[in-house]
Scaffold this motif. Structure first.
Motif, PDB file in Angstrom:
ATOM      1  N   GLY A  12      -1.606   5.318   1.985  1.00  0.00           N
ATOM      2  CA  GLY A  12      -1.760   3.868   1.944  1.00  0.00           C
ATOM      3  C   GLY A  12      -1.191   3.203   3.176  1.00  0.00           C
ATOM      4  O   GLY A  12      -1.779   2.259   3.714  1.00  0.00           O
TER       5      GLY A  12
ATOM      6  N   VAL B 197      -6.602  -1.419  -0.376  1.00  0.00           N
ATOM      7  CA  VAL B 197      -6.285  -2.063   0.905  1.00  0.00           C
ATOM      8  C   VAL B 197      -7.219  -3.244   1.154  1.00  0.00           C
ATOM      9  O   VAL B 197      -6.793  -4.297   1.641  1.00  0.00           O
ATOM     10  CB  VAL B 197      -6.369  -1.038   2.059  1.00  0.00           C
TER      11      VAL B 197
ATOM     12  N   ALA C 200       0.834  -1.209   0.000  1.00  0.00           N
ATOM     13  CA  ALA C 200       0.000   0.000   0.000  1.00  0.00           C
ATOM     14  C   ALA C 200       0.864   1.252   0.000  1.00  0.00           C
ATOM     15  O   ALA C 200       0.533   2.257  -0.642  1.00  0.00           O
ATOM     16  CB  ALA C 200      -0.926  -0.003   1.215  1.00  0.00           C
ATOM     17  N   THR C 201       1.986   1.192   0.705  1.00  0.00           N
ATOM     18  CA  THR C 201       2.921   2.321   0.719  1.00  0.00           C
ATOM     19  C   THR C 201       3.510   2.550  -0.658  1.00  0.00           C
ATOM     20  O   THR C 201       3.623   3.686  -1.127  1.00  0.00           O
ATOM     21  CB  THR C 201       4.060   2.052   1.721  1.00  0.00           C
TER      22      THR C 201
ATOM     23  N   PHE D   5       0.370   3.944  -2.848  1.00  0.00           N
ATOM     24  CA  PHE D   5      -0.345   5.155  -2.438  1.00  0.00           C
ATOM     25  C   PHE D   5       0.425   6.040  -1.466  1.00  0.00           C
ATOM     26  O   PHE D   5      -0.116   7.040  -0.995  1.00  0.00           O
ATOM     27  CB  PHE D   5      -1.692   4.781  -1.806  1.00  0.00           C
TER      28      PHE D   5
ATOM     29  N   VAL E  80      -7.755   4.151  -2.613  1.00  0.00           N
ATOM     30  CA  VAL E  80      -6.868   3.574  -1.596  1.00  0.00           C
ATOM     31  C   VAL E  80      -7.627   2.585  -0.727  1.00  0.00           C
ATOM     32  O   VAL E  80      -7.092   1.541  -0.341  1.00  0.00           O
ATOM     33  CB  VAL E  80      -6.213   4.692  -0.742  1.00  0.00           C
TER      34      VAL E  80
END
Length: 313
Positions: free
Chosen positions: A125, A257, A117-118, A121, A253
Motif C-alpha cells: 500500500g 488507493v 494505505a500503509t 495494506f 489495494v
C-alpha cells in the motif's frame, strides 16, 4: 468486533497525532507561529525526503497499473468539469466558487493517503500510494491554479504552471527518488538509515502540526457551504469511486488507493493557495479544519464497512 477493532486501529493513530498537536498548543507549550514555522520545515524538508525514500525503495519488478493512473486522472478532470458547470449556478460569489470546487476535488492525499494505505495494506500500500501521489499531486496543483485564476478573472501562462510544479518540494523529492530507482543508484547504508528515519518522522510531525493549527471559531456563517460540500466529498464521491473501481476490476489495494483520493480530507495546501489567489481564505481554512475532524469518523466508518464485506483482505 474484529472489524470494529481493525477500523479503530487504522484511524486512531491519526486522531492521536492531531489531538496531541492541538493539546500542546492549547496548553501554551507552543504557539501558532511556531506551528506554522514547523509546518514550513515539514513541507520544504521532510516531505521531499518521504517522497524520495518511498520511490527510491520500490522493489525491483514492481510496476504501476497505467489503467489505474488513467482512470484517476480522468476522474479528477471529469469531476472538475461537472463542478465548474454546477457550482456557479448555486454560489454567487466568485471568491467562494473556486474555493468550493477546490475543496471537493482536492484531497490531502499525501498526508493521509500514504500512511492510511500503509496501515491497511502494509508495504504494498505504501509503494502504490506513493507512486500515485507523485502523479496526482501535479494534477491537483495545475488545475487548482487554473480554477482559482478563472474565478479571479486572470490568465495562467503555461510557463507559470510548469514553474509551480517544479517548485513543489514533494515533486522534486519524488523525481529524484524515481531517477535513483530507474538508474539503480544505491546509497551507502549509513545514508539510507537516516533517510528512512526522517521519512518515518514526516507523517506524525505533519499531523501534529495540523492539530496545532486547528481553529473552530467563525464557522457558523459558512456552514451552508461547508456541510453539503464535505458530505458530497467524503460520503457520496467515495461510494461512486468504489463502484467504478469495482466495475473496472481493480485489485483490492488499487481500489483502496483510488478511493483515498476522494475520501481523505481537504488538502491543507488549498488554504494557502486560496489566500494568495483571490479566494475566500476563511472559507478555505474552514473546509480544511472541518473535513479533517469529520474524516476521523467517515474514514473509520468506510474502513469498517469495507473490511466487513471483505474488500480489504
Amino acid at each position: 468486533m474484529e472489524n470494529f477493532l481493525f477500523a479503530l486501529n487504522t484511524v486512531l493513530p491519526f486522531l492521536l497525532y492531531i489531538a496531541f498537536g492541538y493539546g500542546v498548543r492549547m496548553a501554551g507549550l507552543a504557539d501558532e507561529d511556531f506551528m506554522k514555522r514547523l509546518n514550513k520545515v515539514i513541507f520544504q524538508a521532510f516531505f521531499p525526503i518521504l517522497m524520495f525514500n518511498n520511490l527510491y525503495s520500490i522493489p525491483e519488478g514492481m510496476t504501476l497499473n497505467l489503467r489505474l493512473v488513467a482512470v484517476a486522472i480522468i476522474s479528477v478532470l471529469l469531476l472538475q468539469a461537472v463542478l465548474l458547470a454546477v457550482v456557479p449556478r448555486l454560489v454567487k460569489e466568485n471568491e467562494r466558487r473556486g474555493v468550493i470546487i477546490q475543496a471537493i476535488y482536492r484531497s490531502n492525499f499525501v498526508l493521509f493517503g500514504i500512511p492510511l494505505a500503509t496501515s491497511v495494506f502494509g508495504e504494498e500500500g505504501t509503494l502504490l500510494a506513493t507512486m500515485m501521489v507523485a502523479i496526482v499531486i501535479p494534477v491537483y496543483n495545475i488545475t487548482a491554479v487554473v480554477i482559482l485564476e478563472l474565478f479571479r478573472g486572470g490568465k495562467v501562462p503555461v510557463s507559470v504552471l510548469i514553474k509551480n510544479i517544479l517548485k513543489n518540494p514533494m515533486i522534486r523529492g519524488a523525481l529524484l527518488g524515481f531517477i535513483f530507482h530507474i538508474l539503480g543508484i544505491k546509497l551507502p547504508v549509513s545514508v539510507e538509515g537516516p533517510i528512512k528515519q526522517f521519512a518515518n518522522l514526516t507523517t506524525p510531525l505533519a499531523l501534529f502540526v495540523l492539530g496545532g493549527t486547528l481553529h473552530f471559531n467563525a464557522i457558523g456563517g459558512n456552514l451552508k457551504y461547508v456541510v453539503p460540500s464535505i458530505t458530497f466529498k467524503m460520503v457520496i464521491l467515495p461510494a461512486v469511486v468504489l463502484a467504478v473501481a469495482t466495475l473496472l476490476g481493480f485489485s483490492g489495494v488499487e481500489r483502496f488507493v483510488y478511493f483515498e483520493m476522494y475520501a481523505t480530507p481537504v488538502a491543507t495546501a488549498s488554504y494557502a493557495m486560496a489566500q494568495n489567489m483571490g479566494g475566500d481564505g476563511e472559507l478555505a481554512g474552514q473546509f480544511v479544519v472541518l473535513s479533517t475532524v469529520a474524516s476521523v469518523v467517515t474514514i473509520f466508518l468506510w474502513v469498517y464497512f469495507l473490511n466487513s464485506i471483505g474488500w480489504l483482505a
